[in-house]
Design an enzyme around this catalytic site. Structure first.
Site, PDB file in Angstrom:
ATOM      1  N   TYR A   1       0.849  -1.195   0.000  1.00  0.00           N
ATOM      2  CA  TYR A   1       0.000   0.000   0.000  1.00  0.00           C
ATOM      3  C   TYR A   1       0.884   1.243   0.000  1.00  0.00           C
ATOM      4  CZ  TYR A   1      -3.607   3.381   1.151  1.00  0.00           C
ATOM      5  OH  TYR A   1      -4.444   4.473   1.117  1.00  0.00           O
TER       6      TYR A   1
ATOM      7  N   LYS B   1       1.332   3.939  -3.102  1.00  0.00           N
ATOM      8  CA  LYS B   1       1.062   5.354  -2.867  1.00  0.00           C
ATOM      9  C   LYS B   1       2.321   6.203  -3.058  1.00  0.00           C
ATOM     10  CE  LYS B   1      -3.348   5.270  -2.027  1.00  0.00           C
ATOM     11  NZ  LYS B   1      -4.280   5.873  -3.013  1.00  0.00           N
TER      12      LYS B   1
END
Length: 256
Positions: A148, A152
């Protein structure tokens, strides 16, 4: 009249972007998987704001669906002036505990879709000499919390580079880096957030309001909330070994 396309538009930050963009008079293109939910939301926006609302069903884990959204962004007959790349989700398990196909799917949504849709919108907007691209990242982009954070981080660096490429064209690119926000995001990921202190939570309407103000100012990086502005600044200067050590502790097997 301005038209905005929002991915992940029926929940959380994406829904709030659609609400606020419609409230200021922008027509909206909703992009999500659940057609029934989009149609209900579209009817709500039309009735409340009197704007045109288009529903575009797409599963951004599927490359052909990403391509359809890209084609909509490239349209010269019905131009899109604002792109909000918001769609995303998180995985509960750590990287090595997930099947690689699961990790590939989240990569498609969080990273590849942002690349493809920004490319389509950026070229169309640059040709017209106006437009805005908003890519939703996270303060987690500065951490080392699995894929994640990695995805990002890609979104953040990519958007900063895109902003530099678009400088002087009349088109802006802004990366939005929020922290924990009161939405459906954590519930959908089946994450227990009960121990997070109240001061760490952001309010979605305020977050989006501040983000749109930053876009209007031409800011490249938008970090909502004083607490996260401080957190973001600190993470950019803290030695990376310290950041990694926190991640190692989080992933250390339990002795129970």
């Amino acid at each position: 009249m301005t038209t905005a396309l929002v991915t992940g538009a029926t929940a959380g930050i994406g829904r709030e972007f659609a609400l606020q963009l419609a409230a200021r008079g922008d027509n909206v293109v909703l992009v999500a998987r659940d057609v029934a939910r989009m149609e209900a939301f579209a009817a709500e926006l039309r009735e409340a704001q009197g704007v045109e609302v288009e529903v575009l069903q797409a599963d951004l884990t599927r490359r052909e669906d990403i391509g359809r959204v890209a084609n909509r962004l490239a349209s010269t007959d019905a131009p899109v002036d604002i792109l909000v790349n918001n769609a995303g989700y998180s995985l509960k398990k750590s990287f090595l505990d997930n099947e690689v196909e699961v990790e590939e799917a989240v990569f498609e949504v969080l990273a590849r879709a942002v690349l493809v849709l920004s490319h389509a919108a950026g070229n169309a907007m640059r040709a017209r000499g106006r437009g805005s691209i908003i890519n939703v990242s996270s303060v987690a982009s500065l951490l080392t919390s699995g894929t994640y954070s990695a995805n990002k981080s890609y979104v953040s660096v990519f958007t900063e580079g895109l902003a530099a490429e678009l400088a002087g064209t009349g088109v802006t690119a802004t990366v939005l880096c929020p922290g924990f926000t009161h939405t459906e995001f954590h519930e959908r990921a089946d994450l227990d957030m009960s121990k997070l202190p109240d001061f760490m939570w952001l309010d979605a309407p305020r977050l989006v309001r501040d983000a749109l103000a930053d876009v209007d100012k031409g800011k490249v990086v938008s970090v909502p909330g004083r607490q996260y502005k401080a957190f973001y600044t600190a993470l950019r200067v803290i030695p990376r070994p310290l950041v990694r050590s926190r991640s190692r502790r989080a992933h250390r097997p339990s002795s129970d």
